[in-house]
Design a protein around this motif. Structure first.
Motif, PDB file in Angstrom:
ATOM      1  N   ALA A  21      96.114 -61.153  38.812  1.00  0.00           N
ATOM      2  CA  ALA A  21      96.707 -60.577  37.598  1.00  0.00           C
ATOM      3  C   ALA A  21      95.895 -60.911  36.354  1.00  0.00           C
ATOM      4  O   ALA A  21      95.888 -60.139  35.389  1.00  0.00           O
ATOM      5  CB  ALA A  21      98.147 -61.072  37.434  1.00  0.00           C
ATOM      6  N   ASN A  22      95.195 -62.051  36.355  1.00  0.00           N
ATOM      7  CA  ASN A  22      94.398 -62.424  35.182  1.00  0.00           C
ATOM      8  C   ASN A  22      93.278 -61.421  34.930  1.00  0.00           C
ATOM      9  O   ASN A  22      92.954 -61.107  33.780  1.00  0.00           O
ATOM     10  CB  ASN A  22      93.816 -63.828  35.374  1.00  0.00           C
ATOM     11  CG  ASN A  22      94.869 -64.907  35.307  1.00  0.00           C
ATOM     12  OD1 ASN A  22      95.897 -64.742  34.644  1.00  0.00           O
ATOM     13  ND2 ASN A  22      94.650 -66.006  35.997  1.00  0.00           N
ATOM     14  N   TYR A  23      92.656 -60.930  35.999  1.00  0.00           N
ATOM     15  CA  TYR A  23      91.582 -59.965  35.834  1.00  0.00           C
ATOM     16  C   TYR A  23      92.084 -58.643  35.261  1.00  0.00           C
ATOM     17  O   TYR A  23      91.344 -57.940  34.575  1.00  0.00           O
ATOM     18  CB  TYR A  23      90.871 -59.727  37.166  1.00  0.00           C
ATOM     19  CG  TYR A  23      89.951 -60.850  37.576  1.00  0.00           C
ATOM     20  CD1 TYR A  23      89.445 -61.743  36.639  1.00  0.00           C
ATOM     21  CD2 TYR A  23      89.565 -61.028  38.900  1.00  0.00           C
ATOM     22  CE1 TYR A  23      88.612 -62.767  37.001  1.00  0.00           C
ATOM     23  CE2 TYR A  23      88.720 -62.049  39.278  1.00  0.00           C
ATOM     24  CZ  TYR A  23      88.247 -62.922  38.319  1.00  0.00           C
ATOM     25  OH  TYR A  23      87.398 -63.943  38.682  1.00  0.00           O
ATOM     26  N   GLN A  24      93.320 -58.309  35.545  1.00  0.00           N
ATOM     27  CA  GLN A  24      93.879 -57.074  34.978  1.00  0.00           C
ATOM     28  C   GLN A  24      93.932 -57.170  33.456  1.00  0.00           C
ATOM     29  O   GLN A  24      93.573 -56.226  32.747  1.00  0.00           O
ATOM     30  CB  GLN A  24      95.270 -56.827  35.557  1.00  0.00           C
ATOM     31  CG  GLN A  24      95.285 -56.597  37.053  1.00  0.00           C
ATOM     32  CD  GLN A  24      96.681 -56.448  37.606  1.00  0.00           C
ATOM     33  OE1 GLN A  24      97.644 -56.264  36.860  1.00  0.00           O
ATOM     34  NE2 GLN A  24      96.820 -56.523  38.926  1.00  0.00           N
ATOM     35  N   LEU A  25      94.354 -58.320  32.945  1.00  0.00           N
ATOM     36  CA  LEU A  25      94.396 -58.522  31.490  1.00  0.00           C
ATOM     37  C   LEU A  25      92.994 -58.524  30.898  1.00  0.00           C
ATOM     38  O   LEU A  25      92.771 -57.984  29.811  1.00  0.00           O
ATOM     39  CB  LEU A  25      95.102 -59.850  31.178  1.00  0.00           C
ATOM     40  CG  LEU A  25      96.555 -59.976  31.659  1.00  0.00           C
ATOM     41  CD1 LEU A  25      97.091 -61.374  31.371  1.00  0.00           C
ATOM     42  CD2 LEU A  25      97.435 -58.935  30.983  1.00  0.00           C
ATOM     43  N   VAL A  26      92.044 -59.112  31.628  1.00  0.00           N
ATOM     44  CA  VAL A  26      90.661 -59.165  31.149  1.00  0.00           C
ATOM     45  C   VAL A  26      90.074 -57.761  31.054  1.00  0.00           C
ATOM     46  O   VAL A  26      89.432 -57.404  30.061  1.00  0.00           O
ATOM     47  CB  VAL A  26      89.807 -60.055  32.084  1.00  0.00           C
ATOM     48  CG1 VAL A  26      88.326 -59.898  31.760  1.00  0.00           C
ATOM     49  CG2 VAL A  26      90.217 -61.510  31.949  1.00  0.00           C
ATOM     50  N   VAL A  27      90.288 -56.949  32.076  1.00  0.00           N
ATOM     51  CA  VAL A  27      89.735 -55.591  32.098  1.00  0.00           C
ATOM     52  C   VAL A  27      90.301 -54.764  30.954  1.00  0.00           C
ATOM     53  O   VAL A  27      89.563 -54.052  30.250  1.00  0.00           O
ATOM     54  CB  VAL A  27      90.023 -54.914  33.458  1.00  0.00           C
ATOM     55  CG1 VAL A  27      89.633 -53.439  33.411  1.00  0.00           C
ATOM     56  CG2 VAL A  27      89.274 -55.627  34.574  1.00  0.00           C
ATOM     57  N   HIS A  28      91.608 -54.834  30.728  1.00  0.00           N
ATOM     58  CA  HIS A  28      92.219 -54.072  29.632  1.00  0.00           C
ATOM     59  C   HIS A  28      91.687 -54.528  28.274  1.00  0.00           C
ATOM     60  O   HIS A  28      91.576 -53.716  27.346  1.00  0.00           O
ATOM     61  CB  HIS A  28      93.738 -54.238  29.666  1.00  0.00           C
ATOM     62  CG  HIS A  28      94.392 -53.505  30.804  1.00  0.00           C
ATOM     63  ND1 HIS A  28      94.143 -52.175  31.076  1.00  0.00           N
ATOM     64  CD2 HIS A  28      95.282 -53.924  31.747  1.00  0.00           C
ATOM     65  CE1 HIS A  28      94.853 -51.798  32.124  1.00  0.00           C
ATOM     66  NE2 HIS A  28      95.547 -52.843  32.558  1.00  0.00           N
ATOM     67  N   ARG A  29      91.349 -55.791  28.162  1.00  0.00           N
ATOM     68  CA  ARG A  29      90.894 -56.335  26.875  1.00  0.00           C
ATOM     69  C   ARG A  29      89.459 -55.935  26.556  1.00  0.00           C
ATOM     70  O   ARG A  29      89.146 -55.598  25.408  1.00  0.00           O
ATOM     71  CB  ARG A  29      91.004 -57.868  26.912  1.00  0.00           C
ATOM     72  CG  ARG A  29      90.520 -58.559  25.653  1.00  0.00           C
ATOM     73  CD  ARG A  29      91.432 -58.285  24.472  1.00  0.00           C
ATOM     74  NE  ARG A  29      90.987 -58.985  23.285  1.00  0.00           N
ATOM     75  CZ  ARG A  29      90.065 -58.526  22.451  1.00  0.00           C
ATOM     76  NH1 ARG A  29      89.489 -57.331  22.675  1.00  0.00           N
ATOM     77  NH2 ARG A  29      89.715 -59.220  21.397  1.00  0.00           N
ATOM     78  N   ILE A  30      88.577 -55.935  27.548  1.00  0.00           N
ATOM     79  CA  ILE A  30      87.154 -55.722  27.248  1.00  0.00           C
ATOM     80  C   ILE A  30      86.691 -54.303  27.556  1.00  0.00           C
ATOM     81  O   ILE A  30      85.698 -53.846  26.994  1.00  0.00           O
ATOM     82  CB  ILE A  30      86.272 -56.740  27.999  1.00  0.00           C
ATOM     83  CG1 ILE A  30      86.487 -56.644  29.507  1.00  0.00           C
ATOM     84  CG2 ILE A  30      86.550 -58.142  27.510  1.00  0.00           C
ATOM     85  CD1 ILE A  30      85.675 -57.641  30.318  1.00  0.00           C
ATOM     86  N   PHE A  31      87.395 -53.597  28.463  1.00  0.00           N
ATOM     87  CA  PHE A  31      87.009 -52.225  28.814  1.00  0.00           C
ATOM     88  C   PHE A  31      88.191 -51.294  28.549  1.00  0.00           C
ATOM     89  O   PHE A  31      89.013 -51.049  29.450  1.00  0.00           O
ATOM     90  CB  PHE A  31      86.578 -52.133  30.280  1.00  0.00           C
ATOM     91  CG  PHE A  31      85.449 -53.052  30.653  1.00  0.00           C
ATOM     92  CD1 PHE A  31      84.271 -53.049  29.928  1.00  0.00           C
ATOM     93  CD2 PHE A  31      85.563 -53.917  31.734  1.00  0.00           C
ATOM     94  CE1 PHE A  31      83.224 -53.890  30.263  1.00  0.00           C
ATOM     95  CE2 PHE A  31      84.525 -54.759  32.074  1.00  0.00           C
ATOM     96  CZ  PHE A  31      83.356 -54.748  31.338  1.00  0.00           C
TER      97      PHE A  31
END
Length: 417
Positions: A225-235
Motif C-alpha cells: 500500500a505504501n507504493y500506491q501512495l508514492v506513485v500517486h504523489r510523484i506520477f
C-alpha cells in the motif's frame, strides 16, 4: 617473420602493427612465496616519430629503449606477461624525452586494457572479487580498485520510461533497497539506498521535473500500500498495476491454508480423502485447462488408477467450504490468464465470507480492485523486475553478502547494464 608476429599478436588479441619481434616462451616466477608457471611474451614497440610533443619541432632522435612489464589477458588459464621494449625519443631542441605508446596499454600501469576488460566481463557474470583475481592472476585489491574506482552511480536516468516496475530487495545488513526498471526494455532506472516513502518521493521530485514525471503512464507494483501512495504523489498521470503473480500467490496461499485446516479435521490419516488432499496438493493449483478428466493414469499417494479430475473431486466433495475456496481461486486464476475482467469483477464482488483465509485475500483484492483490474487488461507486470532481483540475489549469494552498500550498488549497475 612478419607472418609469425601477426599470428602471435592475433592469438593474443593485440591489434597494434607497431609491435614487432614477438616471441613466446615458458617461465617460472615467484608470487608471495608461490611458484607459478607463466607464459612470457617478448616484443619491441617502435614507430617513426618526428615532431616533439612538447615543443612541436622536428628534432626528435631515437634514445634507447625502456623495458616494461605488461599483463595480458589469458585465454587458456595461464598467466601471460609481456616484456615490452618501448622505443624512447630525445628532442634536440628542448631536451625533453618521450616514449612509444600503444592503445592496448594503460599509461603508468602494468595492467593492460585487455585485463581491465576481462575484469568487467567477469564482474557482469556475478563472479566474486577473489574468483576474478584468482582466474586472472592479480590481487583482489587490484580487482576492487579497477571495479569500484571506474564505476560511478548515476544520479538519475536520462529519461523516465512510460511504463515502470517498482519493488525492493534485501541489500546490506537490515537495509532494503528500492529498485525501479523500465517495464518494456528491462533497463535499470533507479536504485535508492532505502525503501522509505519519504526518501523515494524526495528523490524523484528533486531529480525529475513535473513534466518528466507526468509522462509516466503505468507503474507495476506488488500489493504494498505504501507504493500506491508514492506513485500517486510523484506520477500524477500514472495508472497502478498490481502484479498478477502476487494476486495468484495471495489466493494460492489462502487455498493451501484452507486445505491444511481441512486435513486437520480428518482423524483417519490413511483414508482416501486424507491422501488425496495431502500427497497430491499440487493438483489443486493446476489451471482448469490443464486438469485431465479423460486419461486414466496411476496416481501416487492414493495409489490408484484414475484421472486427475477424480483425485481433485475426492478432496472437494469431502469439504464443501474447501470447494468454494477452490472455485474462487480457479476463477481468479482463469480471469487473469484470459484477461476476462468481467469474470474477475464478478468473482471478487460475488464472494461470500465463509470464515477461511480466502476472506482476507478477497478483502485485499476488493480494496485494490481498480489496480487489480488494470493487471487484467494491461500487458505489464513485475516479472522482468523479479528476474533482475534474481540476478542481484545470485550476486549476493556468490559473494556471501556485502558490507559496503556503495560497492553492492555499483556491482548491481554493472550486471544490469
Amino acid at each position: 617473420m612478419m607472418s609469425q608476429d601477426n599470428s602471435i599478436l592475433c592469438a593474443l588479441d593485440i591489434k597494434d602493427n607497431n609491435i614487432k619481434n614477438v616471441s613466446v616462451s615458458d617461465a617460472t616466477i615467484e608470487n608471495r612465496g608461490v611458484m607459478k608457471h607463466i607464459k612470457l611474451v617478448r616484443a619491441d614497440l617502435s614507430y617513426i616519430l618526428h615532431r616533439c610533443p612538447n615543443c612541436g619541432m622536428n628534432t626528435l632522435v631515437k634514445n634507447g629503449k625502456r623495458v616494461t612489464n605488461a599483463r595480458l589477458a589469458s585465454f587458456n588459464g595461464k598467466e601471460y606477461h609481456m616484456i615490452l621494449n618501448k622505443q624512447r625519443y630525445l628532442c634536440r631542441n628542448c631536451d625533453c624525452t618521450c616514449g612509444a605508446h600503444s592503445d592496448f596499454l594503460i599509461k603508468n600501469h602494468t595492467m593492460t586494457n585487455q585485463v581491465r576488460d576481462r575484469i568487467f566481463d567477469m564482474a557482469r557474470e556475478s563472479f566474486t572479487l577473489s574468483s576474478i583475481a584468482k582466474i586472472i592472476g592479480i590481487s583482489p585489491s587490484t580487482v576492487s580498485r579497477v571495479l569500484y574506482d571506474n564505476i560511478t552511480l548515476p544520479s538519475r536516468c536520462n529519461r523516465l520510461p512510460e511504463n515502470m516496475c517498482f519493488d525492493e530487495f534485501h541489500s546490506v545488513g537490515k537495509i532494503f533497497t528500492f529498485i525501479a526498471i523500465d517495464a518494456q526494455t528491462h533497463q535499470l532506472v533507479e536504485l535508492i539506498h532505502d525503501r522509505l516513502s519519504k526518501t523515494i518521493i524526495e528523490h524523484f521530485i528533486n531529480k525529475y521535473s513535473l513534466s518528466e514525471r507526468q509522462s509516466v503512464k503505468t507503474v507495476s507494483i506488488d500489493l504494498n500500500a505504501n507504493y500506491q501512495l508514492v506513485v500517486h504523489r510523484i506520477f500524477p498521470n500514472a495508472q497502478i498495476i498490481v502484479d498478477r503473480f502476487h494476486i495468484v500467490q495471495l489466493c494460492s496461499r489462502a487455498l493451501d491454508q484452507v486445505r491444511i485446516n481441512s486435513l486437520k479435521r480428518i482423524s483417519d490419516k490413511h483414508s482416501r480423502l486424507y491422501r488425496a488432499l495431502k500427497s497430491n496438493w499440487r493438483l489443486y493449483h493446476l489451471p482448469l485447462a490443464k486438469v485431465d478428466d479423460k486419461n486414466i493414469e496411476y496416481v501416487f499417494g492414493i495409489n490408484e488408477y484414475t484421472t486427475i479430475q477424480n483425485v481433485i473431486d475426492i478432496g472437494l466433495d469431502g469439504f464443501p467450504v474447501f470447494k468454494e475456496v477452490y472455485d474462487t481461486y480457479q476463477n481468479i486464476q482463469q480471469s487473469l490468464e484470459n484477461q476476462n475482467i468481467k469474470l474477475l469483477s464478478e468473482t471478487i464482488h460475488g464472494y461470500k465470507k465463509n470464515g477461511t483465509a480466502m476472506d482476507t485475500s478477497i478483502s485485499t483484492l476488493r480494496k485494490n480492485l481498480k489496480y487489480v483490474e488494470n493487471s487484467c487488461i494491461m500487458p505489464y507486470s513485475n516479472g522482468p523486475l523479479e528476474g533482475t532481483i534474481g540476478k542481484i540475489k545470485k550476486l549476493k549469494h556468490n559473494s556471501y553478502g556485502f558490507r559496503n552498500l556503495d560497492h553492492f550498488l555499483k556491482r548491481i549497475t554493472l550486471i544490469c547494464a
